[in-house]
Design an enzyme around this catalytic site. Structure first.
Site, mmCIF file in Angstrom:
data_model
loop_
_atom_site.group_PDB
_atom_site.id
_atom_site.type_symbol
_atom_site.label_atom_id
_atom_site.label_comp_id
_atom_site.label_asym_id
_atom_site.label_seq_id
_atom_site.Cartn_x
_atom_site.Cartn_y
_atom_site.Cartn_z
ATOM 1 N N HIS A 121 0.801 -1.195 -0.034
ATOM 2 C CA HIS A 121 0.116 0.001 -0.063
ATOM 3 C C HIS A 121 0.855 1.256 0.040
ATOM 4 C CE1 HIS A 121 -3.579 -2.451 1.669
ATOM 5 N NE2 HIS A 121 -3.387 -2.692 0.529
ATOM 6 N N SER A 223 -3.368 -9.119 10.930
ATOM 7 C CA SER A 223 -4.506 -8.581 9.582
ATOM 8 C C SER A 223 -5.740 -9.258 9.813
ATOM 9 C CB SER A 223 -3.859 -8.803 8.288
ATOM 10 O OG SER A 223 -4.757 -8.405 7.391
ATOM 11 N N ASN A 248 -3.331 -13.542 14.745
ATOM 12 C CA ASN A 248 -3.947 -12.202 14.499
ATOM 13 C C ASN A 248 -4.804 -12.267 16.083
ATOM 14 O OD1 ASN A 248 -5.008 -9.674 13.385
ATOM 15 N ND2 ASN A 248 -6.788 -10.858 13.646
ATOM 16 N N CYS A 266 1.110 -10.172 17.703
ATOM 17 C CA CYS A 266 2.384 -10.313 16.760
ATOM 18 C C CYS A 266 3.747 -10.452 17.526
ATOM 19 C CB CYS A 266 2.497 -9.257 15.645
ATOM 20 S SG CYS A 266 0.997 -9.375 14.555
#
Ligand SMILES: [Zn+2]
Length: 279
Positions: A121, A223, A248, A266
């Protein structure tokens, strides 16, 4: 108070799966929450409505509003540092990690020492001119915006600003904000990040698939896979009957494809994995 439900048993299961194999990490906002960058889709999300690409392109006012917010938000995102999860992931390159595909724009994987990173991104530290294509450093633009808006130096943060993960912050006084143009051509500037409603550049998607070709396992980190730009990689690996691991906090859209799912943070999980796989 959050209680981590990561168990040694599930971490060991992931370590056993990864040992001796090549793998790719796909990271999202949950990777950077421990660096103080909020996750607006996770369980502790700030419900925010990010600016759509069409809105940004649509008017000079939208660009002024975006940059006013972003100028303020940058003071915090610009200071963010890699957390133990980023550092553990960088160390895991000696244990089969072929590269990182990230949905984050904070640059923290590279800062932590990861050598092969695909910024799906984009990179919030860079600025793109929509008119001539010039790439420039965000720090330089920040300096120019500070000179153009000297009265904004003290009062606006944090009283009138609320940070968002993309470096955007809510400012009430954006109408007074003086925007500057491209140094090369005077054109319209955009952060070099993919906006909501904008597609990821094809070359970047292809680079990500090429990286996945070189690895057997996909490990999703932090995510919820809400955005198709990340979810498609999970589907791709699953379709090829290659293992997918998901780490996650909370449910993700890819859970049904996961060989192993760890509902945990994480930083803790990667630190554990480094201990097991790197020593
Ligand atoms: Zn330009």
């Amino acid at each position: 108070m959050r209680v981590s439900v990561t168990s040694t048993i599930t971490s060991t299961a992931v370590a056993d799966l990864l040992r001796g194999r090549s793998w790719v990490a796909l990271t999202g906002a949950g990777m950077s929450t421990d660096s103080g960058i909020p996750d607006y889709r996770g369980p502790t999300s700030v419900r925010a409505t990010p600016m759509q690409y069409s809105e940004f392109l649509g008017s000079a006012e939208a660009q002024q509003r975006y940059w006013a917010r972003s100028y303020l938000g940058w003071r915090r995102i610009g200071r963010a540092e890699p957390n133990p999860g980023h550092r553990a992931l960088a160390d895991l390159e000696v244990a089969g990690l072929a590269g990182v595909i990230t949905q984050n724009v904070d640059g923290l994987h590279s800062s932590a020492g990861s050598t092969h990173v695909i910024n799906l991104h984009g990179d919030i530290a860079m600025v793109l001119c929509l008119d001539c294509g010039d790439h420039s450093a965000r720090t330089e633009l920040q300096r120019r915006l500070a000179s153009a808006n000297p009265e904004l130096e003290q009062p606006l943060v944090p009283q009138h600003a609320e940070l968002r993960p993309d470096g955007d912050a809510v400012a009430r006084d954006w109408q007074q904000f003086r925007l500057v143009g491209c140094v090369q051509c005077g054109g319209r500037l955009k952060p070099d990040v993919v906006f909501f409603g904008e597609s990821v550049p094809r070359s970047r998607v292809e680079a990500a698939y090429a990286l996945m070709e070189r690895a057997e396992i996909l490990v999703v980190l932090g995510s919820s896979l809400t955005v198709m730009s990340g979810f498609r990689f999970v589907r791709h690996n699953a379709k090829r009957q290659r293992p997918v691991v998901i780490i996650n906090r909370g449910a993700t859209r890819g859970d049904e494809f996961a060989s192993v799912k760890i509902d945990g943070g994480c930083s803790e999980t990667l630190t554990e994995l480094r201990k097991t796989l790197v020593g």
